[in-house]
Enzyme design. Sequence first.
Site, PDB file in Angstrom:
ATOM      1  N   LYS A  55     -52.973   6.271  18.465  1.00  0.00           N
ATOM      2  CA  LYS A  55     -52.276   7.195  19.373  1.00  0.00           C
ATOM      3  C   LYS A  55     -53.262   8.234  19.884  1.00  0.00           C
ATOM      4  O   LYS A  55     -54.275   8.524  19.220  1.00  0.00           O
ATOM      5  CB  LYS A  55     -51.081   7.857  18.688  1.00  0.00           C
ATOM      6  CG  LYS A  55     -51.387   8.565  17.387  1.00  0.00           C
ATOM      7  CD  LYS A  55     -50.110   9.113  16.758  1.00  0.00           C
ATOM      8  CE  LYS A  55     -50.418   9.759  15.413  1.00  0.00           C
ATOM      9  NZ  LYS A  55     -49.297  10.451  14.828  1.00  0.00           N
ATOM     10  N   LYS A  69     -45.597  16.958  13.417  1.00  0.00           N
ATOM     11  CA  LYS A  69     -44.860  17.280  12.207  1.00  0.00           C
ATOM     12  C   LYS A  69     -45.861  17.303  11.067  1.00  0.00           C
ATOM     13  O   LYS A  69     -46.944  16.729  11.175  1.00  0.00           O
ATOM     14  CB  LYS A  69     -43.726  16.310  11.965  1.00  0.00           C
ATOM     15  CG  LYS A  69     -44.100  14.836  11.939  1.00  0.00           C
ATOM     16  CD  LYS A  69     -42.811  14.033  11.876  1.00  0.00           C
ATOM     17  CE  LYS A  69     -43.058  12.552  11.733  1.00  0.00           C
ATOM     18  NZ  LYS A  69     -43.315  11.887  13.016  1.00  0.00           N
ATOM     19  N   THR A  86     -35.572  11.341  20.207  1.00  0.00           N
ATOM     20  CA  THR A  86     -36.426  11.021  19.064  1.00  0.00           C
ATOM     21  C   THR A  86     -37.879  10.908  19.524  1.00  0.00           C
ATOM     22  O   THR A  86     -38.154  10.293  20.549  1.00  0.00           O
ATOM     23  CB  THR A  86     -35.968   9.675  18.460  1.00  0.00           C
ATOM     24  OG1 THR A  86     -34.664   9.868  17.919  1.00  0.00           O
ATOM     25  CG2 THR A  86     -36.921   9.199  17.376  1.00  0.00           C
ATOM     26  N   ASP A 110     -47.658  13.101   8.050  1.00  0.00           N
ATOM     27  CA  ASP A 110     -46.819  14.008   8.840  1.00  0.00           C
ATOM     28  C   ASP A 110     -45.364  14.046   8.378  1.00  0.00           C
ATOM     29  O   ASP A 110     -44.614  14.924   8.763  1.00  0.00           O
ATOM     30  CB  ASP A 110     -46.926  13.706  10.350  1.00  0.00           C
ATOM     31  CG  ASP A 110     -46.601  12.265  10.697  1.00  0.00           C
ATOM     32  OD1 ASP A 110     -46.228  11.507   9.795  1.00  0.00           O
ATOM     33  OD2 ASP A 110     -46.725  11.912  11.891  1.00  0.00           O
ATOM     34  N   ARG A 111     -44.960  13.091   7.541  1.00  0.00           N
ATOM     35  CA  ARG A 111     -43.570  13.112   7.055  1.00  0.00           C
ATOM     36  C   ARG A 111     -43.490  13.780   5.688  1.00  0.00           C
ATOM     37  O   ARG A 111     -44.492  13.866   4.977  1.00  0.00           O
ATOM     38  CB  ARG A 111     -43.030  11.693   6.930  1.00  0.00           C
ATOM     39  CG  ARG A 111     -42.927  10.982   8.233  1.00  0.00           C
ATOM     40  CD  ARG A 111     -42.268   9.638   8.061  1.00  0.00           C
ATOM     41  NE  ARG A 111     -42.079   9.014   9.358  1.00  0.00           N
ATOM     42  CZ  ARG A 111     -41.156   8.121   9.648  1.00  0.00           C
ATOM     43  NH1 ARG A 111     -40.332   7.713   8.711  1.00  0.00           N
ATOM     44  NH2 ARG A 111     -41.040   7.613  10.846  1.00  0.00           N
ATOM     45  N   ASP A 138     -49.733   8.750   7.294  1.00  0.00           N
ATOM     46  CA  ASP A 138     -50.642   9.663   7.990  1.00  0.00           C
ATOM     47  C   ASP A 138     -50.352  11.129   7.725  1.00  0.00           C
ATOM     48  O   ASP A 138     -50.906  12.007   8.395  1.00  0.00           O
ATOM     49  CB  ASP A 138     -50.653   9.374   9.497  1.00  0.00           C
ATOM     50  CG  ASP A 138     -49.273   9.538  10.128  1.00  0.00           C
ATOM     51  OD1 ASP A 138     -48.271   9.327   9.423  1.00  0.00           O
ATOM     52  OD2 ASP A 138     -49.201   9.875  11.321  1.00  0.00           O
ATOM     53  N   GLU A 175     -36.855  16.464  12.555  1.00  0.00           N
ATOM     54  CA  GLU A 175     -36.158  15.210  12.815  1.00  0.00           C
ATOM     55  C   GLU A 175     -35.605  14.648  11.520  1.00  0.00           C
ATOM     56  O   GLU A 175     -36.168  14.862  10.438  1.00  0.00           O
ATOM     57  CB  GLU A 175     -37.118  14.191  13.403  1.00  0.00           C
ATOM     58  CG  GLU A 175     -37.673  14.581  14.741  1.00  0.00           C
ATOM     59  CD  GLU A 175     -38.472  13.429  15.320  1.00  0.00           C
ATOM     60  OE1 GLU A 175     -37.907  12.697  16.122  1.00  0.00           O
ATOM     61  OE2 GLU A 175     -39.632  13.264  14.948  1.00  0.00           O
ATOM     62  N   GLU A 176     -34.550  13.849  11.672  1.00  0.00           N
ATOM     63  CA  GLU A 176     -33.943  13.209  10.507  1.00  0.00           C
ATOM     64  C   GLU A 176     -34.908  12.248   9.824  1.00  0.00           C
ATOM     65  O   GLU A 176     -34.758  11.953   8.651  1.00  0.00           O
ATOM     66  CB  GLU A 176     -32.663  12.484  10.904  1.00  0.00           C
ATOM     67  CG  GLU A 176     -32.747  11.545  12.116  1.00  0.00           C
ATOM     68  CD  GLU A 176     -33.619  10.330  11.938  1.00  0.00           C
ATOM     69  OE1 GLU A 176     -33.569   9.750  10.838  1.00  0.00           O
ATOM     70  OE2 GLU A 176     -34.349   9.967  12.883  1.00  0.00           O
ATOM     71  N   SER A 232     -48.460   5.061  10.706  1.00  0.00           N
ATOM     72  CA  SER A 232     -47.579   5.961   9.971  1.00  0.00           C
ATOM     73  C   SER A 232     -47.034   5.364   8.674  1.00  0.00           C
ATOM     74  O   SER A 232     -47.794   4.976   7.805  1.00  0.00           O
ATOM     75  CB  SER A 232     -46.448   6.404  10.898  1.00  0.00           C
ATOM     76  OG  SER A 232     -45.652   7.336  10.266  1.00  0.00           O
ATOM     77  N   HIS A 233     -45.718   5.220   8.610  1.00  0.00           N
ATOM     78  CA  HIS A 233     -45.060   4.772   7.381  1.00  0.00           C
ATOM     79  C   HIS A 233     -45.020   3.253   7.274  1.00  0.00           C
ATOM     80  O   HIS A 233     -44.513   2.720   6.293  1.00  0.00           O
ATOM     81  CB  HIS A 233     -43.635   5.317   7.371  1.00  0.00           C
ATOM     82  CG  HIS A 233     -42.897   4.949   8.626  1.00  0.00           C
ATOM     83  ND1 HIS A 233     -43.213   5.509   9.839  1.00  0.00           N
ATOM     84  CD2 HIS A 233     -41.907   4.074   8.870  1.00  0.00           C
ATOM     85  CE1 HIS A 233     -42.443   4.981  10.772  1.00  0.00           C
ATOM     86  NE2 HIS A 233     -41.633   4.104  10.206  1.00  0.00           N
ATOM     87  N   THR A 239     -42.456   4.960  20.319  1.00  0.00           N
ATOM     88  CA  THR A 239     -42.094   6.333  19.959  1.00  0.00           C
ATOM     89  C   THR A 239     -43.338   7.145  19.625  1.00  0.00           C
ATOM     90  O   THR A 239     -43.420   8.327  19.917  1.00  0.00           O
ATOM     91  CB  THR A 239     -41.141   6.327  18.737  1.00  0.00           C
ATOM     92  OG1 THR A 239     -40.089   5.401  18.971  1.00  0.00           O
ATOM     93  CG2 THR A 239     -40.559   7.694  18.484  1.00  0.00           C
ATOM     94  N   ARG A 259     -30.881   1.404  14.371  1.00  0.00           N
ATOM     95  CA  ARG A 259     -30.628   2.569  13.529  1.00  0.00           C
ATOM     96  C   ARG A 259     -29.227   3.086  13.852  1.00  0.00           C
ATOM     97  O   ARG A 259     -28.900   3.321  15.014  1.00  0.00           O
ATOM     98  CB  ARG A 259     -31.631   3.679  13.801  1.00  0.00           C
ATOM     99  CG  ARG A 259     -33.086   3.278  13.603  1.00  0.00           C
ATOM    100  CD  ARG A 259     -33.910   4.495  13.204  1.00  0.00           C
ATOM    101  NE  ARG A 259     -35.335   4.319  13.323  1.00  0.00           N
ATOM    102  CZ  ARG A 259     -36.103   3.630  12.487  1.00  0.00           C
ATOM    103  NH1 ARG A 259     -35.552   2.994  11.472  1.00  0.00           N
ATOM    104  NH2 ARG A 259     -37.409   3.554  12.668  1.00  0.00           N
ATOM    105  N   ARG A 314     -48.254   0.562  18.236  1.00  0.00           N
ATOM    106  CA  ARG A 314     -48.194   0.014  16.874  1.00  0.00           C
ATOM    107  C   ARG A 314     -47.946  -1.474  16.924  1.00  0.00           C
ATOM    108  O   ARG A 314     -46.993  -1.922  17.553  1.00  0.00           O
ATOM    109  CB  ARG A 314     -47.053   0.654  16.077  1.00  0.00           C
ATOM    110  CG  ARG A 314     -47.434   1.993  15.545  1.00  0.00           C
ATOM    111  CD  ARG A 314     -46.394   2.540  14.607  1.00  0.00           C
ATOM    112  NE  ARG A 314     -46.569   3.982  14.599  1.00  0.00           N
ATOM    113  CZ  ARG A 314     -45.747   4.838  14.078  1.00  0.00           C
ATOM    114  NH1 ARG A 314     -44.641   4.410  13.481  1.00  0.00           N
ATOM    115  NH2 ARG A 314     -45.974   6.125  14.116  1.00  0.00           N
ATOM    116  N   ASP A 333     -46.150  10.549   3.954  1.00  0.00           N
ATOM    117  CA  ASP A 333     -46.279   9.158   4.401  1.00  0.00           C
ATOM    118  C   ASP A 333     -47.718   8.752   4.695  1.00  0.00           C
ATOM    119  O   ASP A 333     -48.657   9.481   4.384  1.00  0.00           O
ATOM    120  CB  ASP A 333     -45.417   8.939   5.647  1.00  0.00           C
ATOM    121  CG  ASP A 333     -45.978   9.684   6.845  1.00  0.00           C
ATOM    122  OD1 ASP A 333     -46.599  10.742   6.629  1.00  0.00           O
ATOM    123  OD2 ASP A 333     -45.819   9.205   7.983  1.00  0.00           O
TER     124      ASP A 333
END
Length: 543
Positions: free
Chosen positions: A126, A376, A344, A281-282, A279, A363-364, A113-114, A18, A496, A22, A277
Amino acid sequence: MAVETVPCTAYEDQKPGTSGLRKSVRHFQQPDYLQTFVQAIFNAVPELRGGLLVLGGDGRYFNREAIQVILRMAAANGVARILVGKGGILSTPAASNLIRKYQATGGIILSASHNPGGPDGDFGIKYNSSNGGPAPENLTNLFFEHASKLSEYYITAIQPVPLDKPGHYEIEGLRVEVIDPVDDYAELMATLFDFERIRALLAGDFSLRFDAMHAVTGPYAQRILEQTLGAARGTVMHFEPLADFGGHHPDPNQAHARELMELLYNPRKVDFGAASDGDGDRNMILGHYFFVTPSDSLAIIAANAHLIPGYRNGLKGVARSMPTSQAVDRVAEKLGIACHETPTGWKFFGNLLDDGQITLCGEESFGTGSDHIREKDGLWAVLFWLNLLAVRQESVEDIVRRHWADHGRHYYSRHDYEAIATPAANTLMTHLRQQFDELPGKVIHGKTVCQADDFTYHDPVDHSASHHQGIRILFEDGARLIFRLSGTGTQGATLRLYLEQYEADVKNHDQDVQAALAPLIQIAETLALIRTFTGRDAPTVIT
Ligand code: G16
C-alpha cells in the site's frame, strides 16, 4: 547510473481494495507483478522523483525480496532518499509517523495486515501519502489506471542493501538509510501518555500479557512495555516477527488469539490482555474474563480522553466507520462534539483528521487511532488503556460496565462468511437491494424497519461521494443490520454481517451477546437468505 527499461505486460487486476493491493504470495510472484504495481505508484506520484520515501513491511514472507526490488526501482525512478526499517521491518503506524515526522513524499508499506503469511499465504502493498495516511480513493484509482496500461518499468542493477545493518548507503545517487524501526515511534508514544503513571501501575501487582502474534509489533511492544515501562520479561508473547507468523493467523480477535484468550479466561488472574495484528495497526483489549468490543473501546477512549495527557485539551470531534456500533455517537452527544460516519477503510478518516475536524476515530474491525498519525494504531490503543487503568484504578470490566450504565449498552457482533463464491455473494446483495422499497414500515419478527438503503458517504472536506459502501437495514428501536462484502479478502468473497442492538436498561446488560442479538440474526436470515445463497449453515468467524 545504468537504468534498465524492462518491457512488461500490464495486469488487469491491480485495483487496490479497502487497504492497498492484497493478493496471495503466489499471485505476487507472477513475472513482474510487483514491479508493475510499484511502477504505477512512481508514475502516479511524480513528486517521488527527487523526494523522500519511507519503506518497510510487517516481515511476512516475500517482504525482504520485495524491499530489494523496490529499492532498485526507486533508484531508477529518481527517488533521492529512502528511510527503510532495519530488517525491512516497519509497523504501519510507525511508517505513518516517519512519513509525517521527516516530511516524506510518501511511504510504501508491505503488508497483508491480518491475513496469514508464508509461501501459501498473502502479501500486500500500500502507498501512504505525505500526510502519513493511506492513499485516498482518487489516488488508488490512479494507480490502477497506470498499472492497467503499463508497458515498461525501470530498474537498476544495484547490489542488495544490507537490511540488517543500520547505516547510510549511497547507491548511484540514492541515499538509503537503514534505521531502527522502533525509536521514532517509541518517542512519539512517550509524548502522548503518562509513562510515569503506567510504570507505577506495572510496578505493583497488576499483571498483563501482550500477544504480538509473531508479527511486527514484537520489537515495539518489547521496547515500550518491557524495557521502558518495566513490565515483566515475557509479558510480550510471540514477540519474534516470523515470515509465516508461526503458521498462525495474525488477527487479534477471540478466534485467532487463542492462547491469549486462554490466559485471560483463567482463574489465575491476568488483569489486562491485548494483541495486535500483522502490521501493528489493529488491537484487541481484554480484561480478566472480559472482552472489550472495538466499538465499545472507541467509545470509552472518547469518554475518558480528558484523563490522558495527549488529549487533556478535549476532542475536536470523533468518527467511526458506518458498520461500527453507535456507542461512540452517544459519547459525542454528551460531550457536545461532532460524530462523523464514514465508509469502512481508514483512508476515509484522513480528510477529517487533516482538516482538524476530529481527534479520535475507530472501526469495529479492531482499529482505533487518533490525530497523532494517519493510521490506526494497535500499541497506541493498548497504551491508552494502560494509562486509563493507571488513572482510574479500576478493572477493565468495571470501567466498561460503568460506561454502559452511563450510556447504555450496544450489543454488537460481526458474522463473517469467508471465501464464498463471488457470484453468490453478489446475488445476495442484489436480493437485499431489491427489497429496499418495500421494507420501510414492515414488521419482521416483531421489529419495524424504518430505513433500508445503500450507504453513500459525502466527504465534507473534498466533497467527493463514495457510493455502495454497505447495505443498511435500520429499525425503529435503533437496532441495525449491515451487510457488506469485504475489500481485503483474497479468496472469493467474504460476506460481513454486522448486528447491533441498543439496550438502555442496566438490568439487561448481562446477556450473552449472541443471545441478545438472536432476533436480529433471525431477521438477517429472513431478509438475506444467507444459507440459501452461501450454502453455509454458520459463519466462518464470529467476533
Ligand atoms: C483494513 C482497513 C480497515 C478495514 C479493514 C476491514 O484493515 O484499513 O479500515 O476496516 O481492513 O476491511 P474489510 O471489511 O473491507 O475487509 P487492515 O488492518 O486489514 O489494514
